[in-house]
Design an enzyme around this catalytic site. Structure first.
Site, PDB file in Angstrom:
ATOM      1  N   ASP A 173      47.368  12.556  14.282  1.00 22.30           N
ATOM      2  CA  ASP A 173      47.323  12.585  12.731  1.00 22.30           C
ATOM      3  C   ASP A 173      48.507  12.273  12.102  1.00 22.30           C
ATOM      4  O   ASP A 173      49.594  12.606  12.574  1.00 22.30           O
ATOM      5  CB  ASP A 173      46.907  14.147  12.572  1.00 22.30           C
ATOM      6  CG  ASP A 173      46.517  14.516  11.014  1.00 22.30           C
ATOM      7  OD1 ASP A 173      45.792  13.598  10.548  1.00 22.30           O
ATOM      8  OD2 ASP A 173      46.878  15.402  10.736  1.00 22.30           O
ATOM      9  N   ARG A 196      54.495   5.734  13.550  1.00 22.14           N
ATOM     10  CA  ARG A 196      53.417   5.609  14.553  1.00 22.14           C
ATOM     11  C   ARG A 196      54.170   4.790  15.711  1.00 22.14           C
ATOM     12  O   ARG A 196      53.722   5.207  16.986  1.00 22.14           O
ATOM     13  CB  ARG A 196      52.329   5.082  13.838  1.00 22.14           C
ATOM     14  CG  ARG A 196      51.095   4.761  14.986  1.00 22.14           C
ATOM     15  CD  ARG A 196      49.885   4.350  13.971  1.00 22.14           C
ATOM     16  NE  ARG A 196      49.482   5.475  12.983  1.00 22.14           N
ATOM     17  CZ  ARG A 196      49.809   5.037  11.763  1.00 22.14           C
ATOM     18  NH1 ARG A 196      50.380   4.065  11.141  1.00 22.14           N
ATOM     19  NH2 ARG A 196      49.687   6.157  10.943  1.00 22.14           N
ATOM     20  N   ASN A 223      40.277   4.614  10.882  1.00 19.48           N
ATOM     21  CA  ASN A 223      41.119   3.600  10.158  1.00 19.48           C
ATOM     22  C   ASN A 223      41.685   2.519  10.864  1.00 19.48           C
ATOM     23  O   ASN A 223      42.365   2.531  11.945  1.00 19.48           O
ATOM     24  CB  ASN A 223      42.371   4.728   9.822  1.00 19.48           C
ATOM     25  CG  ASN A 223      43.384   4.023   9.159  1.00 19.48           C
ATOM     26  OD1 ASN A 223      43.657   2.680   9.064  1.00 19.48           O
ATOM     27  ND2 ASN A 223      44.196   4.581   8.121  1.00 19.48           N
ATOM     28  N   ALA A 224      41.028   1.442  10.305  1.00 14.29           N
ATOM     29  CA  ALA A 224      41.066   0.109  11.109  1.00 14.29           C
ATOM     30  C   ALA A 224      42.483  -0.391  11.127  1.00 14.29           C
ATOM     31  O   ALA A 224      42.819  -0.919  12.072  1.00 14.29           O
ATOM     32  CB  ALA A 224      40.138  -0.929  10.474  1.00 14.29           C
ATOM     33  N   THR A 236      39.726   7.142  15.847  1.00 17.91           N
ATOM     34  CA  THR A 236      40.225   6.982  14.548  1.00 17.91           C
ATOM     35  C   THR A 236      39.204   6.084  13.966  1.00 17.91           C
ATOM     36  O   THR A 236      38.535   5.294  14.432  1.00 17.91           O
ATOM     37  CB  THR A 236      41.538   6.201  14.266  1.00 17.91           C
ATOM     38  OG1 THR A 236      41.972   6.072  12.945  1.00 17.91           O
ATOM     39  CG2 THR A 236      41.466   4.835  15.008  1.00 17.91           C
TER      40      THR A 236
HETATM   41  P1  ITT Z   1      41.807   8.830  10.905  1.00 21.41           P
HETATM   42  O1  ITT Z   1      41.957  10.321  10.706  1.00 21.41           O
HETATM   43  O2  ITT Z   1      40.244   8.461  11.240  1.00 21.41           O
HETATM   44  O3  ITT Z   1      42.417   8.433  11.984  1.00 21.41           O
HETATM   45  P2  ITT Z   1      43.165   8.674   8.326  1.00 21.41           P
HETATM   46  O4  ITT Z   1      43.162   7.522   7.537  1.00 21.41           O
HETATM   47  O5  ITT Z   1      42.628  10.048   7.930  1.00 21.41           O
HETATM   48  O6  ITT Z   1      42.361   8.087   9.754  1.00 21.41           O
HETATM   49  P3  ITT Z   1      45.446  10.042   9.195  1.00 21.41           P
HETATM   50  O7  ITT Z   1      44.698  11.292   9.021  1.00 21.41           O
HETATM   51  O8  ITT Z   1      46.200   9.991  10.500  1.00 21.41           O
HETATM   52  O9  ITT Z   1      44.610   8.890   9.151  1.00 21.41           O
HETATM   53  O10 ITT Z   1      46.488   9.876   7.961  1.00 21.41           O
HETATM   54  C1  ITT Z   1      46.247  10.263   6.638  1.00 21.41           C
HETATM   55  C2  ITT Z   1      46.721   9.391   5.566  1.00 21.41           C
HETATM   56  O11 ITT Z   1      48.220   9.369   5.639  1.00 21.41           O
HETATM   57  C3  ITT Z   1      46.515   7.963   5.804  1.00 21.41           C
HETATM   58  O12 ITT Z   1      45.051   7.913   5.245  1.00 21.41           O
HETATM   59  C4  ITT Z   1      47.272   7.260   4.620  1.00 21.41           C
HETATM   60  O13 ITT Z   1      47.014   7.619   3.356  1.00 21.41           O
HETATM   61  C5  ITT Z   1      48.729   8.109   5.191  1.00 21.41           C
HETATM   62  N1  ITT Z   1      49.277   7.461   6.228  1.00 21.41           N
HETATM   63  C6  ITT Z   1      49.471   7.590   7.521  1.00 21.41           C
HETATM   64  N2  ITT Z   1      50.313   6.607   8.184  1.00 21.41           N
HETATM   65  C7  ITT Z   1      50.630   5.813   7.349  1.00 21.41           C
HETATM   66  C8  ITT Z   1      51.340   4.529   7.327  1.00 21.41           C
HETATM   67  O14 ITT Z   1      51.898   4.283   8.556  1.00 21.41           O
HETATM   68  N3  ITT Z   1      51.558   4.213   6.211  1.00 21.41           N
HETATM   69  C9  ITT Z   1      51.156   4.507   5.102  1.00 21.41           C
HETATM   70  N4  ITT Z   1      50.554   5.661   4.861  1.00 21.41           N
HETATM   71  C10 ITT Z   1      50.225   6.377   5.934  1.00 21.41           C
END
Ligand code: ITT
Length: 191
Positions: free
Chosen positions: A69, A177, A10-11, A8
């Site tokens: 994802d 998650r 996403n920190a 990921t």
């Molecule tokens: P990686 O692919 O690098 O892991 P990302 O930010 O793209 O990071 P995802 O594709 O898994 O992450 O998630 C897509 C989006 O869904 C994410 O950027 C958030 O906007 C939203 N999202 C996912 N989980 C969330 C959560 O727990 N709370 C709020 N929004 C969430």
């Protein structure tokens, strides 16, 4: 102890998952393995995208790893933003992404939604998936400043606070998650 790379960028996600797994296994980040790549996410489902992330690391580095994802599915928007959650408005700007969701929903009273996570794990030459879902609804205006993404507009069923009004501990007890990562941790503990 088992080491797994978490695919990921996403920190916030890394932090959440680290807090949930405790010391079940050691999580290495992409920067720990010197990977600065923007791993492709071109699938049409959460499963496909999660697997793309682990396939990428396995093919390039041969490491055991997991990736998730996740996204928000809103019933009145036919499941959108779904796999497009991170870039719904065309950019990663979450202010714009939330604005677009609120604009598309307007004053529609049908506001049911769910967050979903699918984790792909690659370990011992085998592929596994773990899923987590949390049902809830989208409110009309943002509330709260914690968490990330769409947290300020999502209230999980059975609560009256948004994810962004919860502490990290509260969110981590009930989130999509947390459910998926709990299944991953249980699987690894049983091995
Ligand atoms: P990686 O692919 O690098 O892991 P990302 O930010 O793209 O990071 P995802 O594709 O898994 O992450 O998630 C897509 C989006 O869904 C994410 O950027 C958030 O906007 C939203 N999202 C996912 N989980 C969330 C959560 O727990 N709370 C709020 N929004 C969430």
């Amino acid at each position: 102890m088992l080491e797994l790379v978490f695919a990921t960028n996403n920190a916030h996600k890394l932090e959440e998952v680290q807090a949930i797994v405790g010391n079940t296994f050691i999580i290495k980040s992409l920067s720990d393995i010197d990977c600065q790549d923007d791993i492709p996410e071109t699938g049409l489902t959460f499963e496909e995208n999660a697997q793309q992330k682990t396939d990428y690391l396995v093919n390039k580095y041969g490491l055991y790893c997991f990736g998730d994802d996740s996204g928000l599915e809103i019933d009145a928007l036919n499941g959108e933003p779904g796999v497009y959650s991170a870039r719904y408005s065309g950019s990663r700007d979450m202010e714009k992404n939330i604005d677009l969701v609120l604009e598309r929903l307007g004053d529609n009273p049908q506001r049911t939604a769910r967050f979903k996570t699918v984790i792909s794990l690659y370990l011992n030459e085998q592929q596994h998936f773990f899923e987590g879902t949390v049902e809830g609804r989208i409110i009309e205006q943002r509330r709260g400043i914690d968490g990330f993404g769409y947290d300020p507009i999502f209230i999980p069923d059975g609560y009256d606070k948004t994810f962004a009004e919860m502490t990290a501990d509260e969110k981590n007890r009930i989130s999509h998650r947390a459910i998926a990562v709990g299944k991953l941790a249980d699987y690894l503990k049983a091995k």
